[in-house]
Each structure stands twice: as structure tokens, then as C-alpha cells.
Design a protein around this motif. Structure first.
Motif, PDB file in Angstrom:
ATOM      1  N   ALA A  16     -17.925  40.601  50.470  1.00 60.98           N
ATOM      2  CA  ALA A  16     -16.731  40.751  49.635  1.00 60.98           C
ATOM      3  C   ALA A  16     -16.537  39.556  48.706  1.00 60.98           C
ATOM      4  CB  ALA A  16     -15.502  40.952  50.514  1.00 60.98           C
ATOM      5  N   LEU A  17     -16.619  38.346  49.235  1.00 62.53           N
ATOM      6  CA  LEU A  17     -16.404  37.156  48.420  1.00 62.53           C
ATOM      7  C   LEU A  17     -17.495  37.013  47.371  1.00 62.53           C
ATOM      8  CD1 LEU A  17     -14.949  34.530  47.747  1.00 62.53           C
ATOM      9  CD2 LEU A  17     -16.219  33.418  49.604  1.00 62.53           C
ATOM     10  N   ALA A  18     -18.746  37.191  47.748  1.00 57.51           N
ATOM     11  CA  ALA A  18     -19.856  37.051  46.809  1.00 57.51           C
ATOM     12  C   ALA A  18     -19.753  38.065  45.681  1.00 57.51           C
ATOM     13  CB  ALA A  18     -21.188  37.202  47.542  1.00 57.51           C
ATOM     14  N   THR A  19     -19.306  39.279  45.992  1.00 57.13           N
ATOM     15  CA  THR A  19     -19.152  40.304  44.962  1.00 57.13           C
ATOM     16  C   THR A  19     -18.070  39.902  43.970  1.00 57.13           C
ATOM     17  OG1 THR A  19     -19.868  42.024  46.509  1.00 57.13           O
ATOM     18  CG2 THR A  19     -18.679  42.751  44.554  1.00 57.13           C
ATOM     19  N   ALA A  20     -16.970  39.373  44.467  1.00 53.01           N
ATOM     20  CA  ALA A  20     -15.906  38.897  43.581  1.00 53.01           C
ATOM     21  C   ALA A  20     -16.406  37.774  42.682  1.00 53.01           C
ATOM     22  CB  ALA A  20     -14.719  38.426  44.417  1.00 53.01           C
ATOM     23  N   GLN A  21     -17.182  36.872  43.240  1.00 53.70           N
ATOM     24  CA  GLN A  21     -17.723  35.766  42.446  1.00 53.70           C
ATOM     25  C   GLN A  21     -18.683  36.270  41.381  1.00 53.70           C
ATOM     26  OE1 GLN A  21     -19.184  33.587  45.841  1.00 53.70           O
ATOM     27  NE2 GLN A  21     -17.477  32.127  45.785  1.00 53.70           N
ATOM     28  N   ARG A  22     -19.469  37.299  41.705  1.00 49.28           N
ATOM     29  CA  ARG A  22     -20.362  37.900  40.710  1.00 49.28           C
ATOM     30  C   ARG A  22     -19.568  38.430  39.529  1.00 49.28           C
ATOM     31  NH1 ARG A  22     -23.182  42.520  43.871  1.00 49.28           N
ATOM     32  NH2 ARG A  22     -23.286  43.309  41.713  1.00 49.28           N
ATOM     33  N   ILE A  23     -18.446  39.081  39.800  1.00 50.62           N
ATOM     34  CA  ILE A  23     -17.669  39.691  38.732  1.00 50.62           C
ATOM     35  C   ILE A  23     -16.957  38.638  37.895  1.00 50.62           C
ATOM     36  CG2 ILE A  23     -15.720  41.229  38.228  1.00 50.62           C
ATOM     37  CD1 ILE A  23     -18.418  42.584  39.048  1.00 50.62           C
ATOM     38  N   SER A  32      -8.902  36.336  53.976  1.00 42.38           N
ATOM     39  CA  SER A  32     -10.024  36.510  53.060  1.00 42.38           C
ATOM     40  C   SER A  32      -9.564  37.097  51.731  1.00 42.38           C
ATOM     41  CB  SER A  32     -11.096  37.401  53.696  1.00 42.38           C
ATOM     42  OG  SER A  32     -11.696  36.768  54.807  1.00 42.38           O
ATOM     43  N   ALA A  33      -8.613  38.028  51.779  1.00 38.58           N
ATOM     44  CA  ALA A  33      -8.091  38.614  50.548  1.00 38.58           C
ATOM     45  C   ALA A  33      -7.431  37.541  49.685  1.00 38.58           C
ATOM     46  CB  ALA A  33      -7.090  39.715  50.877  1.00 38.58           C
ATOM     47  N   ARG A  34      -6.691  36.642  50.316  1.00 37.77           N
ATOM     48  CA  ARG A  34      -6.044  35.566  49.560  1.00 37.77           C
ATOM     49  C   ARG A  34      -7.074  34.598  48.986  1.00 37.77           C
ATOM     50  NH1 ARG A  34      -1.840  36.577  53.594  1.00 37.77           N
ATOM     51  NH2 ARG A  34      -2.885  35.228  55.122  1.00 37.77           N
ATOM     52  N   GLU A  35      -8.155  34.349  49.730  1.00 38.96           N
ATOM     53  CA  GLU A  35      -9.217  33.479  49.221  1.00 38.96           C
ATOM     54  C   GLU A  35      -9.878  34.103  47.993  1.00 38.96           C
ATOM     55  OE1 GLU A  35     -11.749  32.987  52.586  1.00 38.96           O
ATOM     56  OE2 GLU A  35     -10.516  31.429  53.520  1.00 38.96           O
ATOM     57  N   ILE A  36     -10.099  35.412  48.036  1.00 36.75           N
ATOM     58  CA  ILE A  36     -10.699  36.098  46.896  1.00 36.75           C
ATOM     59  C   ILE A  36      -9.738  36.104  45.710  1.00 36.75           C
ATOM     60  CG2 ILE A  36     -11.490  38.353  46.067  1.00 36.75           C
ATOM     61  CD1 ILE A  36     -12.669  38.784  48.896  1.00 36.75           C
ATOM     62  N   ALA A  37      -8.471  36.316  45.976  1.00 37.84           N
ATOM     63  CA  ALA A  37      -7.473  36.260  44.907  1.00 37.84           C
ATOM     64  C   ALA A  37      -7.483  34.899  44.225  1.00 37.84           C
ATOM     65  CB  ALA A  37      -6.090  36.569  45.464  1.00 37.84           C
ATOM     66  N   ALA A  38      -7.671  33.836  45.011  1.00 36.33           N
ATOM     67  CA  ALA A  38      -7.710  32.482  44.457  1.00 36.33           C
ATOM     68  C   ALA A  38      -8.923  32.297  43.547  1.00 36.33           C
ATOM     69  CB  ALA A  38      -7.733  31.455  45.587  1.00 36.33           C
ATOM     70  N   VAL A  39     -10.039  32.951  43.892  1.00 34.82           N
ATOM     71  CA  VAL A  39     -11.234  32.889  43.043  1.00 34.82           C
ATOM     72  C   VAL A  39     -10.925  33.489  41.678  1.00 34.82           C
ATOM     73  CG1 VAL A  39     -13.570  33.806  42.731  1.00 34.82           C
ATOM     74  CG2 VAL A  39     -12.885  32.868  44.946  1.00 34.82           C
ATOM     75  N   PHE A  40     -10.284  34.639  41.655  1.00 38.20           N
ATOM     76  CA  PHE A  40      -9.945  35.271  40.378  1.00 38.20           C
ATOM     77  C   PHE A  40      -8.948  34.423  39.598  1.00 38.20           C
ATOM     78  CE2 PHE A  40     -11.754  39.008  42.422  1.00 38.20           C
ATOM     79  CZ  PHE A  40     -12.447  39.588  41.364  1.00 38.20           C
ATOM     80  N   GLU A  50       2.720  41.233  47.218  1.00 36.64           N
ATOM     81  CA  GLU A  50       1.961  40.103  47.753  1.00 36.64           C
ATOM     82  C   GLU A  50       0.521  40.501  48.045  1.00 36.64           C
ATOM     83  OE1 GLU A  50       3.365  37.088  47.986  1.00 36.64           O
ATOM     84  OE2 GLU A  50       5.181  37.997  47.144  1.00 36.64           O
ATOM     85  N   ILE A  51      -0.363  39.512  48.023  1.00 33.96           N
ATOM     86  CA  ILE A  51      -1.751  39.726  48.429  1.00 33.96           C
ATOM     87  C   ILE A  51      -1.845  39.552  49.941  1.00 33.96           C
ATOM     88  CG2 ILE A  51      -4.117  38.865  48.262  1.00 33.96           C
ATOM     89  CD1 ILE A  51      -3.153  40.276  45.749  1.00 33.96           C
ATOM     90  N   GLY A  52      -2.430  40.516  50.617  1.00 31.98           N
ATOM     91  CA  GLY A  52      -2.615  40.417  52.067  1.00 31.98           C
ATOM     92  C   GLY A  52      -2.132  41.602  52.866  1.00 31.98           C
ATOM     93  N   PRO A  53      -0.950  42.165  52.578  1.00 30.24           N
ATOM     94  CA  PRO A  53      -0.470  43.263  53.414  1.00 30.24           C
ATOM     95  C   PRO A  53      -1.396  44.484  53.474  1.00 30.24           C
ATOM     96  CG  PRO A  53       1.348  42.333  52.193  1.00 30.24           C
ATOM     97  CD  PRO A  53       0.106  41.670  51.681  1.00 30.24           C
ATOM     98  N   ALA A  54      -2.045  44.827  52.368  1.00 26.95           N
ATOM     99  CA  ALA A  54      -2.916  46.006  52.388  1.00 26.95           C
ATOM    100  C   ALA A  54      -4.126  45.786  53.282  1.00 26.95           C
ATOM    101  CB  ALA A  54      -3.349  46.366  50.969  1.00 26.95           C
ATOM    102  N   SER A  55      -4.759  44.620  53.155  1.00 24.55           N
ATOM    103  CA  SER A  55      -5.884  44.313  54.041  1.00 24.55           C
ATOM    104  C   SER A  55      -5.427  44.229  55.491  1.00 24.55           C
ATOM    105  CB  SER A  55      -6.529  42.982  53.630  1.00 24.55           C
ATOM    106  OG  SER A  55      -7.291  43.136  52.458  1.00 24.55           O
TER     107      SER A  55
END
Length: 335
Positions: free
Chosen positions: A75-82, A110-118, A194-199
Motif C-alpha cells: 500500500a505505501l509503495a504504491t502511494a509513493q509510486r503515484i 498506516s492510512a495516516r502515514e500514507i496520507a502524510a506522503v500525499f 478524518e483519515i483512519g475511520p474507514a480503514s
């Protein structure tokens, strides 16, 4: 007829393919980048009306929405690719906003970490945290009517669809290009800004479904070793037929997905510790569940199973036999 929007799906696994077919049937153009993926993935794409693009940059350029549906570990690597691909477009970016839906089985952390990448690398991308509950979309044999034997009415929609819950600051219903329609087609519901509740919701649901499957794997395997599997099946089917059906379906459909579920169970463990407060010795039961699926994936022949080519583990008896063989082999190696 002009397409409503272009949706990039990464990647085209069983769930990704189901969602792609659903979207294509509802007049969406679906694109993907499957460079370096397995021949099975290439075959899936060829057999559908999915346009394959050579690079992530091409996907970003063409897509109005990107759905990330990959193993949790990716998941994280895919976000970084985009974000890298988006940055390569230059300062002008895209004329319309790009929405990125992370629909992977990950923890709120993890969702919050990915959000921080974006936020850091590509703040123009509108990020949504999401979770898929249920199996891949499929065209129903016929529309169904209300089931009078259940408290839950069945859908009359011609497609059987999972639920997709999303959270974040940018609801799909507000997206300028077919957002409200896409939300309806995907059977999606925005549940929080908020980021997180769905995950987190996805993790809590999977705790019960995949956690129960792991319990059944151990129960059926141990019963088989004791020579009482048939008696166990008879007792469960008589006294708890609903649980028996769920356990049987879960155990026999699990083998091709076990490798993905190892990380998913670890993400669930993080969720219960971080957001549920279940910290401390003896509280992390899903780390143990992860080890069950790791044993399936890496210590038995069941780990070789592919959805398109099932050989082993198609019955409870064979799952138990394969598990018994794998565990016995592991024990002999230790001795």
C-alpha cells in the motif's frame, strides 16, 4: 456514448478485476499499469475492456480517480509510486483534481502515514482512506427482492457489490467529474472527514470474518489429526448451521489469499492496539492469527494455490490434510 470518467485501478487482482468490470458496465473507462505483474494479471486485463498503460505517469495523466487495491504490504509503495508519477507532470499538474482512494486492508495508522506522503509529496492529489467489506463485484443472476426471512433486505441492484466505506476531507459526492455517480456505483459511503475511520472499520470487520476462519483452520486441522473431523462437522452443522457454512466457505476460499492476509492480520493487531487500547502482553491475538496464515502460505502446499487454478484445499478435509502435512514437516525439521 462518452465515458463518465476514467478510473485507474492498481492492481488487477481478483477484487480489482471485479471492480473494473462493475465500472466498465456502468460506462466508466478503466486503465491500469501492469508492467512487471504476473501472466495471470496480464490475462485478466486482456480478457476485459481494461486499457493497459506503460507507466504510472500515463495512468496519472489519464485518470480522474485512482483506486489502490493491492496487498497490504504494497500500500505505501504504491502511494509513493503515484506521488512520484504526479510530480513528474511538472508544476502545472492536471487541469482537474485527481482523487486517490486507498482501498487496502491497512490500519488507521498506516492510512495516516500514507496520507502524510500525499500531503508532503503531492498535496494537489485528493486522498481518501477506504475499506472494502465483502467479495468482488459480480453480475447477479437476477435482481433479488426483499428477503423476508432476514432482518437485512437484499439489494435489487443487478450487481452483487461489496460495501466501500471512505473517510477524508474530500467526499466522492463532491468530486467534479461524475463523483456522485461513482459513489453510487461503487456502493460507497463517506463516513468521516478524518483519515483512519474507514480503514479501522474494515479492520474491525475482518477481525470477525478472517479471525473466525483462522479459528476454523486450527479446529478442523486438529480434529482431523485426532480422527474426529466428521464428528466435529456434524456437531457444528447441527448446532450452529450458520457458523458451519461460514467456516466451510471461509476455510476453502482462503488458500489463494493467505499470503495477503498475513500482513492484514498484523495491520489489524496494530489497529486494536492503537485505536482500541488492547496493548500489553497477551492482548495482541491477531499477531497469532497472522502466524496461522503465514503457516498456510509458507509451510504448506496451500500457499501455491491461485484463484484461477485451484488444486488443493477445495474441501475442509483437504485443507486439514494439507495443514497437517505442513505442520508435521515443520516439526520434523525442528527435530
Amino acid at each position: 456514448m462518452a465515458k463518465l470518467a476514467t478510473v485507474g485501478i492498481l492492481s488487477i487482482g481478483e477484487m480489482g478485476m471485479g471492480i473494473a468490470k462493475l465500472l466498465i458496465a456502468h460506462n466508466y473507462h478503466v486503465v491500469t499499469n501492469i508492467e512487471g505483474r504476473s501472466e495471470d494479471t496480464h490475462t485478466r486485463a486482456r480478457q476485459s475492456s481494461i486499457e493497459t498503460l506503460p507507466t504510472d505517469t500515463a495512468v496519472v495523466q489519464r485518470a480522474d480517480y485512482i483506486l489502490s487495491i493491492v496487498p497490504p504490504r504494497d500500500a505505501l509503495a504504491t502511494a509513493q509510486r503515484i506521488t512520484t508519477a504526479f510530480s513528474s507532470l511538472g508544476p502545472e499538474g492536471k487541469p482537474t483534481p485527481l482523487y486517490y482512494l486507498d482501498l487496502n486492508a491497512i490500519s488507521p495508522r498506516s492510512a495516516r502515514e500514507i496520507a502524510a506522503v500525499f500531503h508532503s509529496a503531492a498535496p494537489a492529489i485528493r486522498f481518501l482512506d477506504g475499506g472494502i467489506i465483502g467479495g468482488p463485484p459480480s453480475l447477479a443472476a437476477s435482481a433479488t427482492k426483499e428477503n423476508t426471512t432476514s432482518n437485512h433486505p437484499e439489494t435489487s441492484h443487478p450487481w452483487k457489490r461489496p460495501s466501500i466505506h471512505v473517510s477524508g476531507a474530500h467526499p466522492l459526492s463532491s468530486a467534479p467529474i461524475a463523483g456522485a455517480n461513482l459513489e453510487e456505483v461503487l456502493n460507497s459511503k463517506h463516513i468521516s472527514a478524518e483519515i483512519g475511520p474507514a480503514s479501522g472499520l474494515k479492520c474491525c470487520f475482518a477481525s470477525t470474518s478472517k479471525g473466525f476462519t483462522a479459528i476454523c483452520i486450527q479446529a478442523f486441522t486438529t480434529a482431523a489429526q485426532l480422527g474426529v473431523l466428521e464428528e466435529l462437522k456434524e456437531e457444528i452443522s447441527t448446532r450452529a448451521p450458520g457458523l458451519f457454512q461460514a467456516g466451510t466457505n471461509g476455510v476453502t476460499s482462503m488458500p489463494p489469499k493467505a499470503y495477503r492476509w498475513v500482513r492484514e492480520m498484523q495491520e489489524i493487531a496494530v489497529t486494536h492496539a492503537d485505536d482500541g487500547g488492547f496493548e500489553g502482553e497477551g492482548m495482541g491475538i491477531f499477531d497469532a492469527v497472522a502466524r496461522v496464515y503465514d503457516s498456510v502460505a509458507n509451510e504448506t502446499v496451500l500457499g501455491e494455490e491461485k484463484t484461477e487454478r485451484r488444486k488443493r484445499g477445495r474441501t475442509v478435509e483437504d485443507v486439514a490434510a494439507a495443514m497437517g502435512e505442513g505442520l508435521a514437516s515443520k516439526k520434523m525439521k525442528k527435530e
